[in-house]
Design a protein around this motif. Structure first.
Motif, short mmCIF file in Angstrom:
data_model
loop_
_atom_site.label_atom_id
_atom_site.label_comp_id
_atom_site.label_asym_id
_atom_site.label_seq_id
_atom_site.Cartn_x
_atom_site.Cartn_y
_atom_site.Cartn_z
N THR A 30 0.84 -1.19 0.00
CA THR A 30 0.00 0.00 0.00
C THR A 30 0.88 1.24 0.00
OG1 THR A 30 -1.66 1.25 1.28
CG2 THR A 30 -0.11 -0.10 2.53
N ASP A 31 0.31 2.35 -0.49
CA ASP A 31 1.00 3.64 -0.43
C ASP A 31 0.67 4.38 0.86
OD1 ASP A 31 2.27 3.55 -2.93
OD2 ASP A 31 0.40 4.08 -3.94
N ALA A 32 -0.12 3.77 1.72
CA ALA A 32 -0.70 4.49 2.84
C ALA A 32 0.28 4.83 3.94
CB ALA A 32 -1.87 3.70 3.43
N LEU A 33 1.38 4.10 4.07
CA LEU A 33 2.24 4.30 5.22
C LEU A 33 3.70 4.41 4.80
CD1 LEU A 33 2.03 4.58 8.25
CD2 LEU A 33 2.25 2.10 8.47
N ASN A 34 4.33 5.52 5.14
CA ASN A 34 5.70 5.79 4.72
C ASN A 34 6.47 6.46 5.85
OD1 ASN A 34 5.30 5.48 1.50
ND2 ASN A 34 3.56 6.57 2.37
N PHE A 35 7.71 6.02 6.07
CA PHE A 35 8.53 6.57 7.14
C PHE A 35 9.86 7.06 6.57
CE2 PHE A 35 5.76 3.43 9.03
CZ PHE A 35 5.31 4.05 10.20
N ILE A 36 10.25 8.26 7.00
CA ILE A 36 11.55 8.82 6.61
C ILE A 36 12.27 9.27 7.88
CG2 ILE A 36 12.76 10.60 5.29
CD1 ILE A 36 9.22 10.03 4.33
N PHE A 37 13.52 8.86 8.05
CA PHE A 37 14.30 9.23 9.23
C PHE A 37 15.60 9.92 8.80
CE2 PHE A 37 11.89 5.43 10.36
CZ PHE A 37 11.29 5.81 11.57
N LEU A 38 15.83 11.13 9.28
CA LEU A 38 17.11 11.81 9.09
C LEU A 38 17.85 11.77 10.43
CD1 LEU A 38 19.23 13.55 7.66
CD2 LEU A 38 17.86 15.57 8.26
N GLU A 39 19.01 11.13 10.46
CA GLU A 39 19.78 10.97 11.70
C GLU A 39 20.93 11.97 11.73
OE1 GLU A 39 20.70 6.77 12.40
OE2 GLU A 39 19.09 6.25 10.99
N LEU A 40 20.71 13.10 12.39
CA LEU A 40 21.75 14.13 12.48
C LEU A 40 22.97 13.61 13.22
CD1 LEU A 40 19.59 17.28 13.35
CD2 LEU A 40 20.27 16.45 11.09
N GLY A 41 22.76 12.62 14.08
CA GLY A 41 23.88 12.04 14.81
C GLY A 41 24.88 11.34 13.92
N ARG A 42 24.51 11.09 12.67
CA ARG A 42 25.43 10.43 11.72
C ARG A 42 26.15 11.41 10.81
NH1 ARG A 42 25.09 5.01 11.66
NH2 ARG A 42 23.34 4.06 12.75
N LEU A 43 25.90 12.70 10.97
CA LEU A 43 26.64 13.68 10.17
C LEU A 43 28.13 13.56 10.50
CD1 LEU A 43 26.65 16.13 8.22
CD2 LEU A 43 26.37 17.59 10.25
N LYS A 44 28.95 13.33 9.50
CA LYS A 44 30.37 13.06 9.77
C LYS A 44 31.18 14.32 10.03
CE LYS A 44 31.16 12.61 4.76
NZ LYS A 44 31.64 11.70 3.69
N TRP A 45 30.63 15.47 9.71
CA TRP A 45 31.37 16.72 9.93
C TRP A 45 30.99 17.32 11.26
CZ3 TRP A 45 34.57 15.35 6.71
CH2 TRP A 45 34.27 15.00 5.39
N LYS A 46 31.97 17.87 11.96
CA LYS A 46 31.77 18.45 13.28
C LYS A 46 31.53 19.95 13.18
CE LYS A 46 32.70 14.41 15.01
NZ LYS A 46 31.59 13.56 15.53
N GLU A 47 31.20 20.55 14.33
CA GLU A 47 31.05 21.99 14.39
C GLU A 47 32.33 22.67 13.91
OE1 GLU A 47 30.52 25.59 17.64
OE2 GLU A 47 30.49 23.49 18.31
N GLY A 48 32.18 23.66 13.04
CA GLY A 48 33.33 24.36 12.50
C GLY A 48 33.81 23.79 11.18
N GLU A 49 33.18 22.69 10.72
CA GLU A 49 33.59 22.06 9.47
C GLU A 49 32.53 22.22 8.38
OE1 GLU A 49 36.52 18.50 11.01
OE2 GLU A 49 34.38 18.01 10.81
N ALA A 50 31.83 23.35 8.41
CA ALA A 50 30.77 23.59 7.42
C ALA A 50 31.31 23.53 5.99
CB ALA A 50 30.12 24.95 7.67
N GLY A 51 32.55 23.97 5.81
CA GLY A 51 33.14 23.98 4.47
C GLY A 51 33.33 22.61 3.87
N ARG A 52 33.24 21.56 4.69
CA ARG A 52 33.42 20.20 4.19
C ARG A 52 32.10 19.57 3.76
NH1 ARG A 52 37.53 17.04 8.11
NH2 ARG A 52 37.74 15.82 6.17
#
Length: 325
Positions: free
Chosen positions: A165-187
């Protein structure tokens, strides 16, 4: 440096920004980012109280519960702290917009007609549950994650992959998996990395990173800028952040007291073994570590130094040293 942008990593502060009527286009862009190819023309915020979804002193168990002009239901959830059985929790949440669709149709049918159930149309408009998490979920297969951060789930045949069915959909964005740290926006090179960085570290910045492009990112920084908030928004934000910090302080105090009690028991048992001085030092170090941990959390939440000093008892220089780490 005073804080320039609001911290929207907490569910209630996330709502303060995204339920502002002028920010509705921003919410639409955020939803379309997670649902590529879907164009949402209009969006309304549902009255969540009518579903009876009351939890503690919150308005509802959803951060945002919306409906598109085509009847699609959208749940958007922001979670700051890791929780057990989080996927099951979101599955539970999804049952409400599904069930409400059926109940709405049943109200249209005559309750005096005994055959109404046989004529009942159980077709469902799609429900999308979008969760933005500041932690990592467990995955059996790393390939489940797009760019190592986002996962999508729907109901399909285990054998053939045929969609049930198309009725049920889940999307998860895990910010804890971002590989860049604070101060590394340029990467950050991809739109997903830039969005994740903006959500996770935006409140620690004094300006939008110059290399971050696109309407979604620009509007996100505009919407979270204190300079663009009216008096009511600022009051709501400050009240919510004070409550969130009180909760953090209470949890850390309880943890500290538990540690202290355990160390006191160890001290009593260790006296006969000549460990008294060592245990006292351990108690001192343990409490200092807990206080520093609390201060770091408050720094990450955008608190000013004076407030942190009052809450933790640390000196201004100690807070500055922690902020520089």
């Amino acid at each position: 440096m005073s804080q320039v942008f609001a911290n929207i990593l907490h569910d209630e502060t996330f709502k303060v920004v995204f339920t502002e009527p002028s920010n509705r286009p921003l919410l639409i862009k955020l939803i379309e980012f997670f649902l590529p190819g879907k164009k949402i023309k209009t969006l309304t915020y549902d009255d969540k109280e009518q579903h009876g979804l009351i939890l503690s002193d919150k308005t509802s168990i959803f951060d945002l519960y919306c409906t598109t002009d085509t009847g699609e239901r959208l749940i958007i959830e922001m979670q700051f702290s890791s929780q057990r059985s989080f996927r099951d929790r979101m599955l539970y949440y999804s049952t409400y917009p599904i069930r409400s669709q059926v109940m709405e149709r049943m109200k249209l049918l005559s309750t005096e007609d005994e055959s109404f159930l046989r004529r009942m149309d159980y077709s469902l408009n799609p429900v999308y549950v979008i969760s933005i998490l500041n932690f990592k979920m467990s995955h059996d297969n790393p390939e489940t994650l797009e760019e190592g951060m986002i996962s999508r789930y729907e109901l399909r045949s285990e054998r053939t992959g045929e969609k049930m069915t198309d009725a049920l959909n889940f999307i998860f964005l895990e910010l804890g998996r971002l590989k860049w740290k604070e101060g590394e926006a340029g990467r950050c090179n991809t739109p997903l990395e830039q969005l994740a960085y903006s959500l996770k570290y935006g409140h620690l910045l004094d300006a939008k990173p110059k290399d971050f492009e696109g309407e979604l990112i620009s509007e996100l920084f505009d919407a979270t800028a204190f300079a663009n908030m009216d008096e009511v928004q600022l009051e709501n934000y400050n009240a919510i952040m004070t409550t969130e910090l009180d909760i953090i302080a209470q949890k850390n105090f309880a943890r500290d007291e538990g540690h202290a009690e355990g160390l006191e028991i160890g001290l009593a048992e260790g006296r006969a073994k000549g460990l008294k001085e060592g245990l006292k030092e351990g108690l001192k170090e343990g409490r200092a570590e807990a206080i520093h941990d609390t201060a770091m959390r408050m720094i990450q939440s955008g608190c000013e130094n004076d407030f942190i000093c009052r809450m933790t008892g640390l000196a201004s220089g100690e807070v500055e040293a922690l902020r520089a780490q």
